[in-house]
Design a protein around this motif. Sequence first.
Motif, PDB file in Angstrom:
ATOM      1  N   GLU A   1       1.473  32.937  26.129  1.00  0.00           N
ATOM      2  CA  GLU A   1       0.501  34.179  25.915  1.00  0.00           C
ATOM      3  C   GLU A   1       0.807  34.867  27.036  1.00  0.00           C
ATOM      4  O   GLU A   1       1.487  34.749  28.069  1.00  0.00           O
ATOM      5  CB  GLU A   1      -0.944  33.535  25.989  1.00  0.00           C
ATOM      6  CG  GLU A   1      -1.105  32.615  25.014  1.00  0.00           C
ATOM      7  CD  GLU A   1      -1.279  33.364  23.541  1.00  0.00           C
ATOM      8  OE1 GLU A   1      -1.429  34.517  23.255  1.00  0.00           O
ATOM      9  OE2 GLU A   1      -0.790  32.660  22.652  1.00  0.00           O
ATOM     10  N   GLY A   2       0.715  36.328  26.650  1.00  0.00           N
ATOM     11  CA  GLY A   2       0.527  37.443  27.817  1.00  0.00           C
ATOM     12  C   GLY A   2       2.014  37.957  27.892  1.00  0.00           C
ATOM     13  O   GLY A   2       2.059  39.126  28.723  1.00  0.00           O
ATOM     14  N   SER A   3       3.077  37.807  27.276  1.00  0.00           N
ATOM     15  CA  SER A   3       4.312  38.139  27.494  1.00  0.00           C
ATOM     16  C   SER A   3       4.435  39.698  26.740  1.00  0.00           C
ATOM     17  O   SER A   3       3.745  39.832  25.606  1.00  0.00           O
ATOM     18  CB  SER A   3       5.581  37.477  27.008  1.00  0.00           C
ATOM     19  OG  SER A   3       5.442  37.009  25.760  1.00  0.00           O
ATOM     20  N   ARG A   4       5.368  40.454  27.344  1.00  0.00           N
ATOM     21  CA  ARG A   4       5.412  41.912  26.512  1.00  0.00           C
ATOM     22  C   ARG A   4       6.550  42.108  25.618  1.00  0.00           C
ATOM     23  O   ARG A   4       7.362  42.698  25.733  1.00  0.00           O
ATOM     24  CB  ARG A   4       5.353  42.902  27.584  1.00  0.00           C
ATOM     25  CG  ARG A   4       4.166  43.294  28.572  1.00  0.00           C
ATOM     26  CD  ARG A   4       4.081  44.322  29.475  1.00  0.00           C
ATOM     27  NE  ARG A   4       5.123  44.257  30.559  1.00  0.00           N
ATOM     28  CZ  ARG A   4       5.139  43.762  31.581  1.00  0.00           C
ATOM     29  NH1 ARG A   4       3.578  43.268  32.099  1.00  0.00           N
ATOM     30  NH2 ARG A   4       5.922  43.548  32.423  1.00  0.00           N
ATOM     31  N   ILE A   5       6.502  40.984  24.889  1.00  0.00           N
ATOM     32  CA  ILE A   5       7.875  40.902  23.878  1.00  0.00           C
ATOM     33  C   ILE A   5       7.511  41.425  22.451  1.00  0.00           C
ATOM     34  O   ILE A   5       6.401  41.276  21.848  1.00  0.00           O
ATOM     35  CB  ILE A   5       8.116  39.361  23.717  1.00  0.00           C
ATOM     36  CG1 ILE A   5       8.686  38.778  25.084  1.00  0.00           C
ATOM     37  CG2 ILE A   5       9.487  39.438  22.786  1.00  0.00           C
ATOM     38  CD1 ILE A   5       9.051  37.494  25.169  1.00  0.00           C
ATOM     39  N   SER A   6       8.160  42.328  22.129  1.00  0.00           N
ATOM     40  CA  SER A   6       7.661  43.064  20.815  1.00  0.00           C
ATOM     41  C   SER A   6       7.560  41.980  19.674  1.00  0.00           C
ATOM     42  O   SER A   6       8.375  40.977  19.555  1.00  0.00           O
ATOM     43  CB  SER A   6       8.615  44.337  20.618  1.00  0.00           C
ATOM     44  OG  SER A   6       9.952  43.776  20.150  1.00  0.00           O
ATOM     45  N   GLU A   7       6.995  42.353  18.492  1.00  0.00           N
ATOM     46  CA  GLU A   7       6.817  41.669  17.280  1.00  0.00           C
ATOM     47  C   GLU A   7       8.342  41.469  16.774  1.00  0.00           C
ATOM     48  O   GLU A   7       8.615  40.388  16.125  1.00  0.00           O
ATOM     49  CB  GLU A   7       5.884  42.047  16.526  1.00  0.00           C
ATOM     50  CG  GLU A   7       4.453  41.852  17.060  1.00  0.00           C
ATOM     51  CD  GLU A   7       3.998  40.445  17.093  1.00  0.00           C
ATOM     52  OE1 GLU A   7       4.573  39.689  16.240  1.00  0.00           O
ATOM     53  OE2 GLU A   7       3.495  40.188  18.384  1.00  0.00           O
ATOM     54  N   ALA A   8       9.048  42.487  16.769  1.00  0.00           N
ATOM     55  CA  ALA A   8      10.424  42.604  16.042  1.00  0.00           C
ATOM     56  C   ALA A   8      11.306  41.684  16.652  1.00  0.00           C
ATOM     57  O   ALA A   8      12.050  40.892  15.975  1.00  0.00           O
ATOM     58  CB  ALA A   8      10.866  43.994  16.185  1.00  0.00           C
ATOM     59  N   THR A   9      11.280  41.461  18.057  1.00  0.00           N
ATOM     60  CA  THR A   9      12.038  40.729  18.794  1.00  0.00           C
ATOM     61  C   THR A   9      11.531  39.044  18.730  1.00  0.00           C
ATOM     62  O   THR A   9      12.349  38.255  18.475  1.00  0.00           O
ATOM     63  CB  THR A   9      12.025  40.972  20.416  1.00  0.00           C
ATOM     64  OG1 THR A   9      12.447  42.350  20.435  1.00  0.00           O
ATOM     65  CG2 THR A   9      12.897  40.111  21.221  1.00  0.00           C
ATOM     66  N   LYS A  10      10.334  39.014  18.767  1.00  0.00           N
ATOM     67  CA  LYS A  10       9.990  37.478  18.164  1.00  0.00           C
ATOM     68  C   LYS A  10      10.387  37.117  16.815  1.00  0.00           C
ATOM     69  O   LYS A  10      10.898  36.067  16.561  1.00  0.00           O
ATOM     70  CB  LYS A  10       8.444  37.657  18.438  1.00  0.00           C
ATOM     71  CG  LYS A  10       7.661  37.832  19.552  1.00  0.00           C
ATOM     72  CD  LYS A  10       6.233  37.612  19.522  1.00  0.00           C
ATOM     73  CE  LYS A  10       5.621  37.935  20.872  1.00  0.00           C
ATOM     74  NZ  LYS A  10       4.078  37.983  20.907  1.00  0.00           N
ATOM     75  N   LYS A  11      10.218  38.067  15.983  1.00  0.00           N
ATOM     76  CA  LYS A  11      10.830  37.763  14.494  1.00  0.00           C
ATOM     77  C   LYS A  11      12.363  37.473  14.511  1.00  0.00           C
ATOM     78  O   LYS A  11      12.692  36.505  13.711  1.00  0.00           O
ATOM     79  CB  LYS A  11      10.262  38.823  13.461  1.00  0.00           C
ATOM     80  CG  LYS A  11      10.856  38.685  12.176  1.00  0.00           C
ATOM     81  CD  LYS A  11      10.152  39.758  11.147  1.00  0.00           C
ATOM     82  CE  LYS A  11      10.434  39.220   9.819  1.00  0.00           C
ATOM     83  NZ  LYS A  11      11.919  38.868   9.373  1.00  0.00           N
ATOM     84  N   LYS A  12      13.170  38.342  15.117  1.00  0.00           N
ATOM     85  CA  LYS A  12      14.533  38.031  15.296  1.00  0.00           C
ATOM     86  C   LYS A  12      14.653  36.781  15.846  1.00  0.00           C
ATOM     87  O   LYS A  12      15.596  35.935  15.352  1.00  0.00           O
ATOM     88  CB  LYS A  12      14.975  39.185  16.182  1.00  0.00           C
ATOM     89  CG  LYS A  12      16.573  39.308  16.092  1.00  0.00           C
ATOM     90  CD  LYS A  12      17.012  40.388  17.017  1.00  0.00           C
ATOM     91  CE  LYS A  12      18.680  40.550  16.739  1.00  0.00           C
ATOM     92  NZ  LYS A  12      19.051  41.631  17.420  1.00  0.00           N
ATOM     93  N   ILE A  13      14.105  36.435  16.768  1.00  0.00           N
ATOM     94  CA  ILE A  13      14.427  35.164  17.617  1.00  0.00           C
ATOM     95  C   ILE A  13      14.078  33.823  16.583  1.00  0.00           C
ATOM     96  O   ILE A  13      14.937  33.008  16.553  1.00  0.00           O
ATOM     97  CB  ILE A  13      13.811  34.966  18.963  1.00  0.00           C
ATOM     98  CG1 ILE A  13      14.409  35.969  20.103  1.00  0.00           C
ATOM     99  CG2 ILE A  13      13.613  33.563  19.472  1.00  0.00           C
ATOM    100  CD1 ILE A  13      13.283  36.105  21.252  1.00  0.00           C
ATOM    101  N   LEU A  14      13.018  34.027  16.118  1.00  0.00           N
ATOM    102  CA  LEU A  14      12.574  32.939  15.130  1.00  0.00           C
ATOM    103  C   LEU A  14      13.543  32.841  14.016  1.00  0.00           C
ATOM    104  O   LEU A  14      13.693  31.695  13.512  1.00  0.00           O
ATOM    105  CB  LEU A  14      11.215  33.147  14.615  1.00  0.00           C
ATOM    106  CG  LEU A  14       9.911  33.047  15.888  1.00  0.00           C
ATOM    107  CD1 LEU A  14       8.725  33.436  15.211  1.00  0.00           C
ATOM    108  CD2 LEU A  14      10.149  31.318  16.373  1.00  0.00           C
TER     109      LEU A  14
END
Length: 333
Positions: A28-41
């Motif tokens: 929690e609390g990281s400033r990682i964009s939703e787009a980056t999260k989706k790309k990684i997953l």
Amino acid sequence: MKRASIKDIAKIAGVSVATVSYVLNRKEGSRISEATKKKILDVAETINYIPNKIAKSLKTNKSKLIGLIVADISNDFYSHIARNIEDEAMKLGYTLLIGSSDENPEKFRKLTELFSEQQVDGMIVAPVVDSDDAIRKLIKEEYPIITVDRYLKNVAIPGVMINNAEISEYICEFLIEKNFEEIIYVGYDTKLQHLLDRQEGFDRQIASSTIHHKKVLIGIHNIAKDIDTELAKSLKKISRSTAIYFSSNKLAVAGLSYLNKNNIRVPQDISVIAFDETEAYKLFPTEIDYVQQPLAEMAQESVKLLDAQINKYIPNGKKVSFSAKLIRKNSVK
């Protein structure tokens, strides 16, 4: 077939290992964009990434691993403080991973990436010259990190250190009161702030004295060779009562070896004070006066600060300074 790793995901997604670790562990609390999260997953799914057993079994999203990066594990100071940090970490249920950067910024950076890949909860580091970017990267990704022994002047993160400038002032004052005719400061030619603090403390105190003094600065990577050359020039003829203040134990051991080889007796011919203790002092005929750092207290506070940062208890920038002290032996007249 080689199992896919976090490093593979980071390379394909074009992000850092620490960023991948944050996303996969749902921190929690990281400033990682939703787009980056989706790309990684998406990348993780595509290459069939399987989390390690430790991460998979954790319900709290914590690995209970912490990383420690020291500058030189062969140095008695760092080996002893690493042992103390390990003991303190175990009391809080952490396992310690240790790496030695060998004063190399590229190796330092690779160690931060390796520890991120191992999904450590946080890191305790002794920064090296030009390691600022690697540390700022971790800070940007809100990775729990503190410094020990050393610190970065322009980066606000928690840290544990000693009163380097003040103890050097005290040592210089102590030698001045002994009425030596000459005092030689032997330090490093470096940009490391904690070592510059020691030098500045000496400079401040000696400036108020009329005693003849010299400052010898040695390269951090060729200590034995450089110190032989510099001491040969500084001690061509010992015509006055002289004291040398070595600002690290490695400098002291190299300097004492030079004195021993050249039949310059301590303290009969020259007096010596060294910063930090080391088992190597026992190899010389005289017990050496040295500055003692409170290793147990520094280790305890380091783990306490990191644990607090991991659990969001403290703000960035908190620094704790301990007092070092002079241990008198037999190397000063």
